[in-house]
Design an enzyme around this catalytic site. Sequence first.
Site, PDB file in Angstrom:
ATOM      1  N   LYS A   1       0.836  -0.966  -0.028  1.00  0.00           N
ATOM      2  CA  LYS A   1      -0.074   0.147   0.114  1.00  0.00           C
ATOM      3  C   LYS A   1       0.984   1.348  -0.049  1.00  0.00           C
ATOM      4  O   LYS A   1       1.921   1.170   0.779  1.00  0.00           O
ATOM      5  CB  LYS A   1      -1.020   0.131   1.283  1.00  0.00           C
ATOM      6  CG  LYS A   1      -1.928   1.061   1.356  1.00  0.00           C
ATOM      7  CD  LYS A   1      -2.833   0.822   2.668  1.00  0.00           C
ATOM      8  CE  LYS A   1      -3.775   1.946   2.724  1.00  0.00           C
ATOM      9  NZ  LYS A   1      -4.617   1.699   4.087  1.00  0.00           N
TER      10      LYS A   1
ATOM     11  N   SER B   1      -9.362   2.904   3.027  1.00  0.00           N
ATOM     12  CA  SER B   1      -8.284   3.539   2.228  1.00  0.00           C
ATOM     13  C   SER B   1      -7.394   2.545   1.487  1.00  0.00           C
ATOM     14  O   SER B   1      -6.568   2.959   0.684  1.00  0.00           O
ATOM     15  CB  SER B   1      -7.312   4.371   3.215  1.00  0.00           C
ATOM     16  OG  SER B   1      -6.700   3.719   4.169  1.00  0.00           O
TER      17      SER B   1
ATOM     18  N   SER C   1     -10.342   0.618   7.143  1.00  0.00           N
ATOM     19  CA  SER C   1      -9.714   0.658   5.708  1.00  0.00           C
ATOM     20  C   SER C   1      -9.217  -0.578   4.978  1.00  0.00           C
ATOM     21  O   SER C   1      -8.940  -0.588   3.810  1.00  0.00           O
ATOM     22  CB  SER C   1      -8.421   1.561   5.921  1.00  0.00           C
ATOM     23  OG  SER C   1      -9.014   2.883   5.970  1.00  0.00           O
TER      24      SER C   1
END
Length: 497
Positions: free
Chosen positions: A99, A174, A198
Amino acid sequence: MRAPAPLPEVRAKRASKGAPRLDHVTALHELSAIDLWDALHRRRVSAREVAEHFLARIDADASNAFVTVTPEAALARADAIDAADDRTPVILGLPFADKDLVQRAGVRTQFGSRAREGFVPTVSDPMAVVLDEAGGVSLGKTATPELGFAGHTSSALTGHTTLPGRPDLGAGGSSGGAAAAVAAGLLPFAPGSDGGGSVRIPAAVCGLVGLKPSRGRVPAHSGVGQIGGLSVAGPIARTVIDAALLMEAMLGRVNGVVPHRTTLRSPEHDQGSLLAAAMRGEGRYRIAVLEGTPWDDAVDVVIAQEARDAIAVAVRELDRAGHALEELAMPPLPGYAEVFARIWQFGAASVPFDDRQLSLVEPLTRWLVEEGRRLTAVDVGRAVSQATAFERTIVGAFAPFDAVLTPTAALPPRPLDWYGDDPEGSFQQQVRHTPQTSFVNVAGLPAITLPVHVTAEGLPMGAQLIGRPGEEATLLAIGRQLERRIPWEQRTLARFA
C-alpha cells in the site's frame, strides 16, 4: 523464515483433489493464492512466470489500482526465489504490492499526496521487510487516498480508484488500490492497513474477504504506539484461506515464534493455527446480531435494505450451519462521534507538514490537520481516556459471544462524486457509508468482512464478524463455513475472467 506447520496438510489436500490447473498461462490469475503457492512450491510454475503474468495484467488495468509498478525489481526478486533451494517461505514467490503508505527503500512512496510527490525512502518499513522475509514478490504500490484518511480511494495526485468493471463507482478505502487489484485479478492477495475500516471497507465494496487483526497481533504494524491505537495491518483476498495465508506471513514468525517487541500482545496460538482454522472451518459458535451504531446520535445513519439483505443471508446460513444466534443492541457510547473525530484529527496534526506542504494537501486533510492543531493536550488526553472507556464497554458487551455480526457497509458501493468537496460533509458521508467499522478499531478487536450478498444491480455487499481479542482463528473458521455455503470466489472470478 519457515512455513507454518499446517502447510504439509495443505499440500496433502491439494494432492488429494488434484494439482492446481495450469493448462495455460492465463489460468494463473484464476488460481487461489494457496493453489498458486502449491504450484510454486512444486516448481510447476516459476516465480518469474507468475510475476510476468501479473505484471502484464497490471499493464492492462482500468481500475487505477496501482500507482507505482516495479517490474525490474520484481523480476529480479522472482529470479532469486527460483534459484534458491529453500521452498519453505510462507508465501514463496507469491506476488503482492505494498500500500502506498508503506515505505520500501528505493521505491517511490507518495502517500497519495501532492505534498509527498516524488518521495523515495532509503529505509523500508517493517511490514515491507516482513513480507519480503516471508518470500513474497512486491510488484509495486497500490493506491490510497491522501495519507489514508478517507474511506474512499480518490487522490488529487493519482486520481480515482474504481470498482473493477464499474468505472462510475469507487473501490472504497483507504486500501482501495489493494482491494481493486485483488478483485481485478492483478494480485492473488494484498496487504492493507485499517485505522477505521480501511481493510474491511474496500474488501466489502469489491466483493472480497478482508481481515482486521486485533490490536497488538501483527508486530510490524500493531497499533501500539499510536494515539488511540487505531491502525493495524491486515490481508485482503478472494477467499478465507488466502486471507489466512497472507495473515500468517504478516505475523513475521521467526523459528515459529511471533517476535512481539512490546508488552501488549494478543494470546499466542500454536504455529500456523490461523491457516489451519481457515482450512478446517469447524466449530459451532454463539453469535450476536448487532443493531445500532455508535454514530446514531450524531449522524443520520440509514442502514439500506441491501445491507439488511446481506445480514439476512448471513443469518440464514449461520443458522443452517448450527450456530446459536441472538440479538444484541449497540451498547451506549456517549460522545463517540466527538472522541473518534478528535483522535483522527490529532493523527492528522501529527504529520510533520511544513507550510508549503500543507498548501498542497486536499481539503479533507487540511481540515483534519487544522482541527487537530487546535486541540490542547487536555483535549487529546480526554479523548484517549474516553476511547479506553469505550473499549471496556464494547469488549464487555461482546464478551458473551464468540462473534458479533453487522453489515460492513450501510450502503451499496458509492458513486465517485458522492462524498463531495466540503471536508466536514465528506467526513459525515464516510460515516453514513460505514458506521459500524471504526468502533472495532477503538476497541482493538479483530473483525472480518465476508462478501455474502450481491444486490439486484450486481453489487457486492459484505457482512462483518467481530471477534474477541486475539481470536482471529474463530472468525476465519466461521468465515470458511459461510464460504462453503456461499461460493463468492466464483463471483469475483467472473468479474475479471
